[in-house]
Scaffold this motif. Structure first.
Motif, mmCIF file in Angstrom:
data_model
loop_
_atom_site.group_PDB
_atom_site.id
_atom_site.type_symbol
_atom_site.label_atom_id
_atom_site.label_comp_id
_atom_site.label_asym_id
_atom_site.label_seq_id
_atom_site.Cartn_x
_atom_site.Cartn_y
_atom_site.Cartn_z
ATOM 1 N N ILE A 339 0.846 -1.186 -0.011
ATOM 2 C CA ILE A 339 -0.058 -0.037 0.047
ATOM 3 C C ILE A 339 0.961 1.167 0.181
ATOM 4 O O ILE A 339 0.622 2.323 -0.592
ATOM 5 C CB ILE A 339 -0.917 -0.167 1.420
ATOM 6 N N VAL A 340 1.903 1.240 0.744
ATOM 7 C CA VAL A 340 2.732 2.247 0.858
ATOM 8 C C VAL A 340 3.412 2.696 -0.538
ATOM 9 O O VAL A 340 3.598 3.809 -1.008
ATOM 10 C CB VAL A 340 3.746 2.299 1.959
ATOM 11 N N ASN A 350 -8.511 4.839 -2.223
ATOM 12 C CA ASN A 350 -9.616 4.682 -1.537
ATOM 13 C C ASN A 350 -9.449 2.996 -1.104
ATOM 14 O O ASN A 350 -8.533 2.372 -1.436
ATOM 15 C CB ASN A 350 -10.738 5.070 -2.174
ATOM 16 N N ILE A 351 -10.556 2.849 -0.178
ATOM 17 C CA ILE A 351 -10.636 1.461 0.330
ATOM 18 C C ILE A 351 -10.656 0.293 -0.811
ATOM 19 O O ILE A 351 -9.991 -0.557 -0.854
ATOM 20 C CB ILE A 351 -11.420 1.180 1.284
ATOM 21 N N THR A 352 -11.613 0.625 -1.562
ATOM 22 C CA THR A 352 -11.825 -0.201 -2.678
ATOM 23 C C THR A 352 -10.564 -0.446 -3.597
ATOM 24 O O THR A 352 -10.078 -1.638 -4.045
ATOM 25 C CB THR A 352 -12.856 0.358 -3.661
ATOM 26 N N GLU A 353 -9.945 0.503 -4.031
ATOM 27 C CA GLU A 353 -8.782 0.282 -4.643
ATOM 28 C C GLU A 353 -7.755 -0.438 -3.872
ATOM 29 O O GLU A 353 -6.865 -1.171 -4.483
ATOM 30 C CB GLU A 353 -8.085 1.852 -5.328
ATOM 31 N N THR A 354 -7.572 -0.097 -2.799
ATOM 32 C CA THR A 354 -6.678 -0.829 -1.657
ATOM 33 C C THR A 354 -6.875 -2.330 -1.721
ATOM 34 O O THR A 354 -6.075 -3.163 -2.019
ATOM 35 C CB THR A 354 -6.698 -0.552 -0.470
ATOM 36 N N GLY A 355 -8.172 -2.615 -1.866
ATOM 37 C CA GLY A 355 -8.672 -4.161 -1.692
ATOM 38 C C GLY A 355 -7.826 -4.908 -3.149
ATOM 39 O O GLY A 355 -7.536 -5.843 -3.066
ATOM 40 N N LEU A 356 -8.133 -4.258 -4.225
ATOM 41 C CA LEU A 356 -7.553 -4.647 -5.356
ATOM 42 C C LEU A 356 -6.172 -4.817 -5.544
ATOM 43 O O LEU A 356 -5.708 -5.748 -6.146
ATOM 44 C CB LEU A 356 -8.024 -3.754 -6.604
ATOM 45 N N LYS A 360 -7.436 -8.313 -1.049
ATOM 46 C CA LYS A 360 -8.143 -8.702 -0.050
ATOM 47 C C LYS A 360 -9.340 -7.944 0.121
ATOM 48 O O LYS A 360 -9.521 -7.091 -0.921
ATOM 49 C CB LYS A 360 -7.408 -8.097 1.363
ATOM 50 N N ASN A 361 -10.639 -8.299 0.739
ATOM 51 C CA ASN A 361 -12.001 -7.780 0.681
ATOM 52 C C ASN A 361 -11.990 -6.108 1.195
ATOM 53 O O ASN A 361 -10.952 -5.781 1.714
ATOM 54 C CB ASN A 361 -12.878 -8.656 1.186
ATOM 55 N N TRP A 362 -13.067 -5.767 0.981
ATOM 56 C CA TRP A 362 -13.049 -4.362 1.428
ATOM 57 C C TRP A 362 -12.852 -4.105 3.082
ATOM 58 O O TRP A 362 -12.162 -3.217 3.294
ATOM 59 C CB TRP A 362 -14.566 -3.807 1.266
ATOM 60 N N LEU A 369 -5.599 -0.121 6.361
ATOM 61 C CA LEU A 369 -5.481 1.409 6.193
ATOM 62 C C LEU A 369 -5.605 2.248 7.315
ATOM 63 O O LEU A 369 -5.002 2.972 7.858
ATOM 64 C CB LEU A 369 -6.577 1.925 5.079
ATOM 65 N N ASP A 370 -6.677 1.819 8.473
ATOM 66 C CA ASP A 370 -6.817 2.289 9.566
ATOM 67 C C ASP A 370 -5.432 2.054 10.244
ATOM 68 O O ASP A 370 -5.210 3.047 11.047
ATOM 69 C CB ASP A 370 -7.947 1.791 10.321
ATOM 70 N N GLY A 371 -5.000 0.770 10.168
ATOM 71 C CA GLY A 371 -3.751 0.494 11.086
ATOM 72 C C GLY A 371 -2.695 1.276 10.737
ATOM 73 O O GLY A 371 -1.907 1.896 11.643
ATOM 74 N N LEU A 372 -2.498 1.910 9.439
ATOM 75 C CA LEU A 372 -1.338 2.726 8.961
ATOM 76 C C LEU A 372 -1.806 4.100 9.429
ATOM 77 O O LEU A 372 -0.781 4.701 9.590
ATOM 78 C CB LEU A 372 -1.438 2.643 7.404
ATOM 79 N N VAL A 373 -2.929 4.377 9.558
ATOM 80 C CA VAL A 373 -3.202 5.831 10.145
ATOM 81 C C VAL A 373 -2.726 5.849 11.629
ATOM 82 O O VAL A 373 -2.251 6.883 11.841
ATOM 83 C CB VAL A 373 -4.764 6.064 10.017
#
Length: 408
Positions: A339-340, A350-356, A360-362, A369-373
């Motif tokens: 992700i980074v 966004n979350i959807t793009e991150t899953g792709l 992984k699922n949404w 992402l929340d963990g990285l925040v």
């Protein structure tokens, strides 16, 4: 037979000639392809004659006028370097130096440049060789797509005199090379590029020096993918060099051009460039360069440099690592690093793009992402919880340069 005569077979052996193209009495020449023969085109016949030394494309005359059509500053630089390296007296003029370099001669009171001189010094060498340029393309993914799936994200055409082409190609390619950072055993960050610079630059210089300028409409391609870089140049290896002997044989196709670039310090003319490429790749723990030659349908040589695409998942793009605490870096999972690295290229997600991106699922993508925040590596924009317009960014996003997009 149907005439009542005895049939017979007339067998003729045509010996291979390494010094000339073998033709029939009416000027036809053939090549064997599988169990058939194919007549060579005039362009293919000319290319073979060049390979066998019957023709010298560098010495051919050109319609460009000296010195109106030439880069005078570049000519002055060449003269100075030539005199310095050859330890000559300063009285030699530009025309004198070009004559000594076999790049032209005086005739009827005027200097007549050769095609080699045009390639090295003309303001627009494409007037003589339309394909005398380098096209650099960076693709998203690991293969080239076409049509509505076209995946080029950076595309630049670089032309002009060969010394300037090489310098400009070096600058642009270096801007597209990715650097990756890992945490060393001593707790310090270690940063390395995708490929050693000496290797990819040597591949580009070799393409410029050794390509066939007889194939005038064909250009050099530098294609950059997620897992490799491919440099394609028109023409085949000049015999006896082959892909198997490229590290041990040296037979330059364009010796005058090669020595011209020597005086600009682009080549060493020590006949060890490919060996340095191989050794530098091994030192970087990368595969040896892969040389491929095509001689049917199209004359082309390509060299492929592979990076450590899979192993690189353990690394983070150098631009993104700047703002990451070493302790947090050590705790990043493979998905978090992906992700980074994606954000280092794209700037936001966004979350959807991150899953792709991570497969992984949404819900799983949101949690990562929340963990990285929480680790203070990412920050999120305001907006509704499930909105596709709610994006995440690197905290040091001002320092990150997204990959170039579009055409230049």
């Amino acid at each position: 037979n149907d005439r009542g005569e005895q049939d017979y077979v007339l067998a003729m052996r045509v010996y291979f000639r390494d010094d000339k193209l073998v033709e029939t009495h009416d000027g036809k020449a053939f090549v064997r392809e599988g169990d058939r023969k194919r007549a060579l085109t005039e362009n293919e016949k000319r290319e073979i004659r060049l390979n066998k030394g019957e023709l010298d494309v560098e010495a051919e005359p050109t319609p460009l006028q000296f010195s109106e059509d030439f880069n005078l500053k570049l000519l002055d630089q060449y003269r100075e370097q030539y005199i310095r390296k050859r330890q000559l007296a300063d009285r030699y003029s530009v025309e004198d130096v070009l004559s000594l370099s076999n790049l032209g001669k005086r005739k009827d009171g005027r200097f007549q440049p050769t095609l080699g001189c045009v390639l090295l010094f003309a303001k627009d060498s494409r007037q003589a060789v339309p394909g005398a340029f380098i096209r650099v393309i960076r693709y998203e993914g690991v293969e080239e797509q076409f049509g509505n799936k076209m995946n080029a994200i950076a595309d630049r055409v670089i032309d002009g005199p060969l010394p300037l082409q090489i310098a400009q190609a070096e600058t642009f390619i270096e801007s597209q090379i990715r650097n990756f950072t890992r945490l060393g055993s001593d707790g310090r960050f270690v940063t390395r590029p995708e490929y050693p610079k000496d290797v990819w630059l040597e591949a580009v210089v070799n393409a410029v020096v050794h390509r066939s300028y007889n194939l005038r409409a064909m250009n050099i391609f530098v294609k950059m993918f997620e897992d490799k870089m491919v440099v394609e140049s028109p023409g085949s290896f000049l015999p006896p060099t082959t892909p198997e002997t490229v590290y041990d044989n040296h037979n330059p196709r364009n010796p005058r051009t090669m020595w011209g670039l020597y005086f600009f310090d682009f080549v060493q003319c020590a006949f060890e460039g490919t060996r340095r490429m191989r050794d530098a790749m091994r030192e970087a723990q990368l595969p040896d360069p892969i040389f491929v030659q095509r001689t049917t349908g199209q004359f082309q040589v390509s060299v492929t440099l592979k990076n450590n695409h899979e192993h690189r998942k353990q690394y983070v793009r150098a631009e993104a690592a700047v703002g990451i605490n070493p302790d947090d870096y050590a705790s990043l999972s493979e998905s978090e690093k992906m992700i980074v690295n994606y954000l280092a290229d794209q700037g936001k997600v966004n979350i959807t793009e991150t899953g792709l991106v991570i497969g992984k699922n949404w819900r799983a993508a949101r949690d990562i992402l929340d963990g990285l925040v929480k680790k203070n590596i990412l920050e999120r924009s305001s907006g509704k919880f499930r909105s596709r317009h709610r994006f995440f960014y690197l905290k040091n996003s001002a320092k990150v340069r997204p990959a170039s997009k579009g055409k230049y």
